[in-house]
Design an enzyme around this catalytic site. Structure first.
Site, short mmCIF file in Angstrom:
data_model
loop_
_atom_site.label_atom_id
_atom_site.label_comp_id
_atom_site.label_asym_id
_atom_site.label_seq_id
_atom_site.Cartn_x
_atom_site.Cartn_y
_atom_site.Cartn_z
N ASP A 112 -133.80 -108.85 84.93
CA ASP A 112 -135.08 -109.09 84.24
C ASP A 112 -135.73 -110.35 84.78
O ASP A 112 -136.95 -110.41 84.97
CB ASP A 112 -134.88 -109.27 82.73
CG ASP A 112 -134.09 -108.13 82.11
OD1 ASP A 112 -134.07 -107.04 82.69
OD2 ASP A 112 -133.47 -108.37 81.05
C1 26A Z 1 -133.41 -98.69 75.19
N1 26A Z 1 -132.48 -99.72 75.59
C2 26A Z 1 -131.12 -99.31 75.76
C3 26A Z 1 -132.93 -101.02 75.83
C4 26A Z 1 -132.06 -102.07 76.19
C5 26A Z 1 -132.64 -103.31 76.49
N2 26A Z 1 -133.96 -103.54 76.43
C6 26A Z 1 -134.72 -102.51 76.06
N3 26A Z 1 -134.25 -101.27 75.77
N4 26A Z 1 -130.72 -102.19 76.34
C7 26A Z 1 -130.49 -103.46 76.72
N5 26A Z 1 -131.64 -104.13 76.80
C8 26A Z 1 -131.87 -105.53 77.15
O1 26A Z 1 -131.50 -105.75 78.47
C9 26A Z 1 -131.44 -107.17 78.60
C10 26A Z 1 -130.66 -107.53 79.82
O2 26A Z 1 -131.20 -106.99 80.95
C11 26A Z 1 -131.05 -106.51 76.33
O3 26A Z 1 -131.73 -106.84 75.15
C12 26A Z 1 -130.89 -107.69 77.29
O4 26A Z 1 -131.63 -108.81 76.88
#
Ligand code: 26A
Length: 346
Positions: A301
């Site tokens: 990210d």
């Molecule tokens: C729909 N899902 C599974 C998700 C996530 C996500 N953000 C949005 N949608 N699953 C994990 N994360 C985020 O990924 C970040 C790390 O790359 C987590 O909240 C974490 O901050």
């Protein structure tokens, strides 16, 4: 109050609060989690949040594209980024809003009256992180919110769009609406694939938005998951990046640029062209000592955030990649998807 002139970069996805703690093989096994993965929580996973809190978990603002939005704003002049998603009417939602405000990111959340703010359990083992997300309110984002006149005017004022692929599980029409706006006015549309499960189980949704993308981001596992799902018959990252760059495109005035990060290995970039020729570039990552790595949650990210900052400020592709690698190297030295404070400059 939104700035009357709008914000050049608009990001859309799922606002989540991360509940992050160190774990071990037993915890991963209990919830049938892989050491390095991201999944949607099913009923059997719901106990994980309590288990993590019992392990002295930290509550950290997360949500992949929200991390990217904060990262991009970190490297851009004030009032450059607006972030959109859906939160609940609760304390966690307030925390997310406040963190974005402190980072200088303007938020336009839809606030859902019925569901709590979404959360993501993050289990850290060594340099791996396994994420288990209960979307809750984040799953309630609606295109009607985006189309409200005061929100849509921010969409129109933006020149760059960044969508987290995780939103493909939530509201594809909103992603398409941004893609159409970008294509119609030759603005820049960027999308991250976000997780292998998106490439595997949300393949049709992903394929419906890929034609709008000018820049795609993924890591090596996501690239291979996409290749497998589409029977491309290759696990070669350069080959996959080249194929991404050549996929059909709505806006033919811009080439597609496919960016594949690979942890500590070089970042592979494939740049398509109208003639079908594809140029491939490789960029070494910024080395930091193993001891100074705190955790790698949010590294991708942060990379996307730094890269977006470069593109928004008119930097070259090469410089933008370097800005992404700089911000990623900073983020992995922090706890969770965060950036150094006081602010460091590139
Ligand atoms: C729909 N899902 C599974 C998700 C996530 C996500 N953000 C949005 N949608 N699953 C994990 N994360 C985020 O990924 C970040 C790390 O790359 C987590 O909240 C974490 O901050």
């Amino acid at each position: 109050m939104a700035a009357p002139q709008g914000y050049p970069l608009l990001c859309l996805e799922n606002p989540l609060l991360d509940i992050q703690a160190r774990g071990d093989a037993a915890l991963l096994e209990k919830y049938e989690l892989k050491p390095n993965d991201a999944i949607l929580a099913e009923d059997k996973h719901m106990g994980i949040y309590e288990d993590l809190l019992a392990r002295d978990a930290k509550l950290i603002p997360g949500g992949a594209a929200q991390n990217t939005a904060r990262g991009a704003q970190y490297m851009l002049p004030e009032q450059s980024v607006v972030y959109i998603g859906c939160i609940g009417k609760d304390k966690f939602g307030d925390v997310l809003k406040k963190t974005c405000e402190e980072a200088g990111v303007h938020t336009e959340y839809r606030v859902d009256e019925t569901q709590p703010t979404g959360k993501c359990g993050v289990v850290i083992t060594g340099h791996d992180r396994s994420m288990c997300t209960h979307l809750a309110a984040a799953n309630e984002y609606k295109i009607e919110h985006l189309k409200q006149p005061e929100i849509w005017s921010l969409v129109e004022k933006a020149q760059f769009y960044y969508v987290g692929g995780y939103h493909l599980t939530v509201c594809v029409p909103a992603i398409i609406a941004l893609g159409e706006e970008a294509a119609a006015k030759n603005k820049v549309f960027m999308l991250s694939i976000s997780a292998p499960f998106i490439a595997q189980f949300f393949k049709d949704q992903l394929d419906s938005v890929l034609p709008y993308t000018d820049y795609t981001f993924c890591n090596e596992t996501e690239a291979i998951a996409y290749s497998e799902g589409h029977q491309w018959g290759t696990e070669d990252i350069t080959e996959i990046a080249k194929k991404f760059a050549q996929l059909p495109k709505k806006n033919t005035q811009r080439p597609r640029v496919a960016i594949v990060t690979q942890g500590t290995l070089s970042t592979i970039v494939a740049i398509g062209s109208a003639t079908g020729a594809v140029e491939v570039k490789e960029f070494k990552v910024r080395e930091i000592s193993k001891d100074s790595i705190n955790d790698t949650n949010g590294a991708g990210d942060a990379f996307a955030g730094g890269f977006c900052a470069g593109i928004v400020s008119g930097k070259s592709l090469d410089d933008s990649i370097d800005m992404g690698q700089w911000l990623a190297s900073k983020s992995i030295q922090e706890l969770g998807p965060s950036y150094p404070f006081p602010k460091q400059t590139y």
